[in-house]
Design a protein around this motif. Structure first.
Motif, PDB file in Angstrom:
ATOM      1  N   ARG A 492       0.809  -1.218   0.000  1.00 58.34           N
ATOM      2  CA  ARG A 492       0.000   0.000   0.000  1.00 58.34           C
ATOM      3  C   ARG A 492       0.841   1.265   0.000  1.00 58.34           C
ATOM      4  N   LEU A 493       2.138   1.139   0.259  1.00 58.64           N
ATOM      5  CA  LEU A 493       2.974   2.323   0.430  1.00 58.64           C
ATOM      6  C   LEU A 493       3.221   3.040  -0.891  1.00 58.64           C
ATOM      7  N   ARG A 494       3.571   2.293  -1.936  1.00 61.06           N
ATOM      8  CA  ARG A 494       3.905   2.948  -3.193  1.00 61.06           C
ATOM      9  C   ARG A 494       2.714   3.743  -3.752  1.00 61.06           C
ATOM     10  N   PRO A 495       1.481   3.210  -3.794  1.00 62.75           N
ATOM     11  CA  PRO A 495       0.360   4.031  -4.278  1.00 62.75           C
ATOM     12  C   PRO A 495       0.141   5.294  -3.441  1.00 62.75           C
ATOM     13  N   GLN A 496       0.351   5.192  -2.134  1.00 56.00           N
ATOM     14  CA  GLN A 496       0.159   6.359  -1.288  1.00 56.00           C
ATOM     15  C   GLN A 496       1.202   7.439  -1.578  1.00 56.00           C
ATOM     16  N   VAL A 497       2.472   7.035  -1.712  1.00 58.07           N
ATOM     17  CA  VAL A 497       3.518   8.013  -2.008  1.00 58.07           C
ATOM     18  C   VAL A 497       3.327   8.588  -3.408  1.00 58.07           C
ATOM     19  N   THR A 498       2.880   7.762  -4.348  1.00 60.36           N
ATOM     20  CA  THR A 498       2.609   8.249  -5.705  1.00 60.36           C
ATOM     21  C   THR A 498       1.492   9.290  -5.683  1.00 60.36           C
ATOM     22  N   ALA A 499       0.419   9.018  -4.926  1.00 68.06           N
ATOM     23  CA  ALA A 499      -0.676   9.992  -4.811  1.00 68.06           C
ATOM     24  C   ALA A 499      -0.189  11.281  -4.155  1.00 68.06           C
ATOM     25  N   LEU A 500       0.665  11.155  -3.148  1.00 61.26           N
ATOM     26  CA  LEU A 500       1.250  12.337  -2.499  1.00 61.26           C
ATOM     27  C   LEU A 500       2.028  13.165  -3.525  1.00 61.26           C
ATOM     28  N   SER A 501       2.858  12.491  -4.335  1.00 59.82           N
ATOM     29  CA  SER A 501       3.658  13.184  -5.342  1.00 59.82           C
ATOM     30  C   SER A 501       2.771  13.876  -6.377  1.00 59.82           C
ATOM     31  N   GLU A 502       1.718  13.200  -6.815  1.00 59.78           N
ATOM     32  CA  GLU A 502       0.811  13.795  -7.805  1.00 59.78           C
ATOM     33  C   GLU A 502       0.091  15.020  -7.248  1.00 59.78           C
ATOM     34  N   THR A 503      -0.309  14.944  -5.985  1.00 57.36           N
ATOM     35  CA  THR A 503      -0.965  16.096  -5.369  1.00 57.36           C
ATOM     36  C   THR A 503      -0.023  17.288  -5.288  1.00 57.36           C
ATOM     37  N   LEU A 504       1.217  17.036  -4.883  1.00 59.59           N
ATOM     38  CA  LEU A 504       2.195  18.123  -4.828  1.00 59.59           C
ATOM     39  C   LEU A 504       2.460  18.705  -6.214  1.00 59.59           C
ATOM     40  N   ASP A 505       2.583  17.839  -7.224  1.00 57.79           N
ATOM     41  CA  ASP A 505       2.803  18.326  -8.589  1.00 57.79           C
ATOM     42  C   ASP A 505       1.656  19.231  -9.035  1.00 57.79           C
ATOM     43  N   LEU A 506       0.430  18.842  -8.710  1.00 57.88           N
ATOM     44  CA  LEU A 506      -0.732  19.649  -9.077  1.00 57.88           C
ATOM     45  C   LEU A 506      -0.699  21.006  -8.384  1.00 57.88           C
ATOM     46  N   ARG A 507      -0.390  21.009  -7.104  1.00 55.64           N
ATOM     47  CA  ARG A 507      -0.370  22.264  -6.355  1.00 55.64           C
ATOM     48  C   ARG A 507       0.751  23.177  -6.835  1.00 55.64           C
ATOM     49  N   VAL A 508       1.890  22.610  -7.185  1.00 52.23           N
ATOM     50  CA  VAL A 508       2.995  23.410  -7.734  1.00 52.23           C
ATOM     51  C   VAL A 508       2.586  23.990  -9.082  1.00 52.23           C
ATOM     52  N   ALA A 509       1.939  23.177  -9.910  1.00 56.17           N
ATOM     53  CA  ALA A 509       1.497  23.657 -11.223  1.00 56.17           C
ATOM     54  C   ALA A 509       0.499  24.802 -11.093  1.00 56.17           C
ATOM     55  N   MET A 510      -0.401  24.703 -10.148  1.00 57.49           N
ATOM     56  CA  MET A 510      -1.377  25.777  -9.942  1.00 57.49           C
ATOM     57  C   MET A 510      -0.690  27.086  -9.589  1.00 57.49           C
ATOM     58  N   ARG A 511       0.332  27.021  -8.755  1.00 55.38           N
ATOM     59  CA  ARG A 511       1.059  28.236  -8.394  1.00 55.38           C
ATOM     60  C   ARG A 511       1.818  28.806  -9.595  1.00 55.38           C
ATOM     61  N   ARG A 512       2.383  27.917 -10.387  1.00 54.37           N
ATOM     62  CA  ARG A 512       3.122  28.371 -11.561  1.00 54.37           C
ATOM     63  C   ARG A 512       2.175  29.036 -12.566  1.00 54.37           C
ATOM     64  N   GLU A 513       0.947  28.564 -12.645  1.00 56.71           N
ATOM     65  CA  GLU A 513      -0.010  29.128 -13.603  1.00 56.71           C
ATOM     66  C   GLU A 513      -0.411  30.551 -13.281  1.00 56.71           C
ATOM     67  N   PHE A 514      -0.229  30.974 -12.047  1.00 55.95           N
ATOM     68  CA  PHE A 514      -0.546  32.358 -11.680  1.00 55.95           C
ATOM     69  C   PHE A 514       0.629  33.303 -11.907  1.00 55.95           C
ATOM     70  N   GLU A 515       1.774  32.758 -12.261  1.00 55.89           N
ATOM     71  CA  GLU A 515       2.926  33.612 -12.515  1.00 55.89           C
ATOM     72  C   GLU A 515       2.795  34.242 -13.891  1.00 55.89           C
ATOM     73  N   THR A 516       2.943  35.575 -13.964  1.00 56.61           N
ATOM     74  CA  THR A 516       2.857  36.272 -15.242  1.00 56.61           C
ATOM     75  C   THR A 516       4.247  36.392 -15.832  1.00 56.61           C
ATOM     76  N   PRO A 517       4.427  36.114 -17.125  1.00 52.44           N
ATOM     77  CA  PRO A 517       5.757  36.184 -17.718  1.00 52.44           C
ATOM     78  C   PRO A 517       6.278  37.611 -17.744  1.00 52.44           C
ATOM     79  N   THR A 518       7.587  37.759 -17.602  1.00 50.51           N
ATOM     80  CA  THR A 518       8.198  39.084 -17.679  1.00 50.51           C
ATOM     81  C   THR A 518       8.218  39.549 -19.123  1.00 50.51           C
ATOM     82  N   GLU A 519       8.538  40.816 -19.321  1.00 54.31           N
ATOM     83  CA  GLU A 519       8.555  41.377 -20.662  1.00 54.31           C
ATOM     84  C   GLU A 519       9.553  40.654 -21.538  1.00 54.31           C
ATOM     85  N   GLU A 520      10.732  40.344 -20.971  1.00 54.39           N
ATOM     86  CA  GLU A 520      11.770  39.687 -21.756  1.00 54.39           C
ATOM     87  C   GLU A 520      11.318  38.303 -22.188  1.00 54.39           C
TER      88      GLU A 520
END
Length: 524
Positions: A492-520
């Protein structure tokens, strides 16, 4: 009927045709309605004109005089979020239960970035207005209210507001209105309640007394004391729940006197020897005065010593900590831990410690239980119950202090205790603690099969994806950990850690999506 209106909408020629006959009817006035009449037969043309005129009349029948007045302009609530963030919100709105739980985080990020959903999402947001998280109100609430007004609808949140009049409405409405009144004016709300309180039904009296939890203060004590003699048991119980939160009240003094009778520390001093202390326990007897204060015997009480031990526990749970000022907190707790009646005494004391959050008592409990779990307190053996008390004591600390305490346990390789600690603690971890915790998880996964099974218990990893700091480094460490775990049947450990990793990836992606690109970046 207004002649100008009837002439304008063509009603007068239709009336004339009905009176004079279809053949002698005047021609239809020019306009959009006349263009719709194509019947060559005069009678059919008359009926068509009558139907068209009636529809035209009914279309404006319910319009108020200012119905066509333009609405006040809508003030923008901030910049539109980037397209990627908007698409993420669109997906969350159409997703299942798990996706909808992420909506609150999306709106928290939007509020922090001072951004809002674009206009093309407003219809979808309006359709789900009642199920949106509270965080959405600050971001898009005013715009949805404006849009609802433009559509002639009441804003979704109007019905959720507590009514101003607490004397009318359903039980829930009156309780909510009275709680709002208490929040604005605690003394004024109580003063308004007192003259009419006895006229209310028992269920309503209970609800209104419970609402006094909002803005509770020593000024409420006389009213709550009177409620202890109310003829309705629910009202008495509501007052009994609130009075322990007033440590300077007569109620607290009565409990303190009972505790002083039940628990006495006897000190013996011998020549050339250090003083010794013993805790003398006198179990209380049931009485009407004790029952008036909400301490009644449980005839099914078995655990921890029976009915009278249960009375002692409930007395201590209502006794203010100032009642034990004659000796240091550590002495009271240690003597109780070693004694015959440790379960009811510690359970009662811990309830009061949790209510009052006294730092001296909290620290004494944590230090004592840590030593007891390490076998450093004579006469006390380590048990799961003892570890559980330690976990609950540490959970009383502020978030930063909780993290510091668990970090020390991680460094000391107290794996079993850390596993237990992770079932409580802050809702969100700091970045430094998150990094240390993921490293610790990697260390535990390299241990024995027993440790891996303990790590796979539901309360350990289940919510870590929501609590860990969503940074690129923490997410990468979690992903690397998931990739290293072997695939084993029934593991049961590997599916739980995989789900943890996927949740973190999603939350990181959401934060990145709010970043506005610089002019350059945009030019590149």
């Amino acid at each position: 009927m207004d002649a100008t209106v009837t002439a304008a909408d063509g009603w007068e020629p239709i009336l004339a045709a009905a009176l004079l006959g279809a053949e002698r009817a005047p021609t239809a006035p020019p306009g959009p309605l006349a263009d719709l009449i194509t019947e060559p037969d005069p009678g059919a043309a008359l009926l068509a004109r009558l139907a068209a005129g009636g529809l035209n009349h009914l279309a404006g029948l319910d319009l108020a005089p200012d119905a066509m007045a333009p609405l006040a302009p809508r003030e923008p609530a901030g910049r539109d979020c980037p397209p990627a963030a908007a698409m993420r919100l669109y997906g969350l709105l159409g997703g299942g239960h798990a996706a909808r739980e992420r909506l609150g985080e999306w709106f928290d990020l939007a509020a922090a970035a001072r951004m809002r959903p674009p206009a093309w999402l407003h219809q979808a947001l309006m359709l789900q207005g009642r199920s949106l998280p509270e965080a959405a109100r600050a971001v898009v609430g005013p715009e949805l209210a404006w849009l609802a007004g433009a559509c002639g609808e009441a804003p979704e949140d109007e019905s959720d507001e507590a009514p101003d009049d607490w004397t009318a409405g359903s039980l829930a409405e009156r309780r909510a209105a009275f709680a709002a009144f208490r929040a604005r004016d605690p003394d004024g709300a109580r003063a308004a309640l007192e003259p009419v309180f006895r006229k209310e039904k028992a269920e309503m009296r209970e609800a209104l007394v419970g609402a006094l939890a909002t803005g509770l203060s020593p000024a409420d004590e006389p009213f709550l004391e009177a409620c202890l003699d109310d003829r309705a048991g629910g009202v008495r119980e509501a007052a009994q729940r609130l009075l322990p939160h007033l440590p300077g009240s007569l109620y607290a003094s009565r409990m303190a006197m009972r505790a002083a009778t039940a628990l006495v520390i006897e000190t013996k001093t011998r020549l050339l020897r250090s003083a010794t202390h013993d805790l003398v326990v006198t179990l209380p007897e049931d009485s009407p005065t004790l029952a008036r204060d909400g301490v009644t015997p449980n005839q099914w009480e078995q655990r921890g010593g029976g009915i009278r031990a249960g009375l002692l526990r409930d007395i201590l749970a209502r006794t203010p900590l100032r009642a034990f000022a004659s000796h240091p907190p550590r002495l009271w707790l240690e003597l109780a831990l070693r004694g015959e009646w440790s379960e009811p005494i510690l359970t009662g004391l811990f309830e009061t410690i949790a209510r009052e959050r006294d730092p001296d008592w909290t620290r004494a409990a944590i230090d004592l239980l840590a030593e007891a779990c390490e076998g450093k307190v004579a006469g006390v053996r380590r048990t799961n119950e003892l570890i559980g008390r330690w976990v609950r004591a540490v959970d009383l600390l502020p978030d930063a202090e909780w993290e510091a305490a668990v970090t020390e346990l991680i460094r000391a390789r107290k794996i079993e205790v850390v596993l237990a600690m992770l079932g409580s603690g802050p809702e969100a971890f700091s970045e430094g603690f998150s990094a240390a915790l993921v490293d610790w998880l990697a260390f535990v996964t390299r241990g024995s099969d027993d440790l891996r099974r303990d790590l796979a218990k539901p309360w350990v990893i289940g919510r870590l994806g929501e609590r860990l700091w969503p940074s690129d480094d923490v997410a990468a460490s979690a992903a690397a950990l998931a990739a290293r775990l072997p695939e084993q049947e029934g593991d049961r450990l590997r599916p739980q850690v995989t789900a943890l990793s996927e949740t973190l990836d999603l939350r990181v992606a959401m934060r990145r999506e709010f970043e506005t690109p610089t002019e350059e970046t945009a030019r590149g």
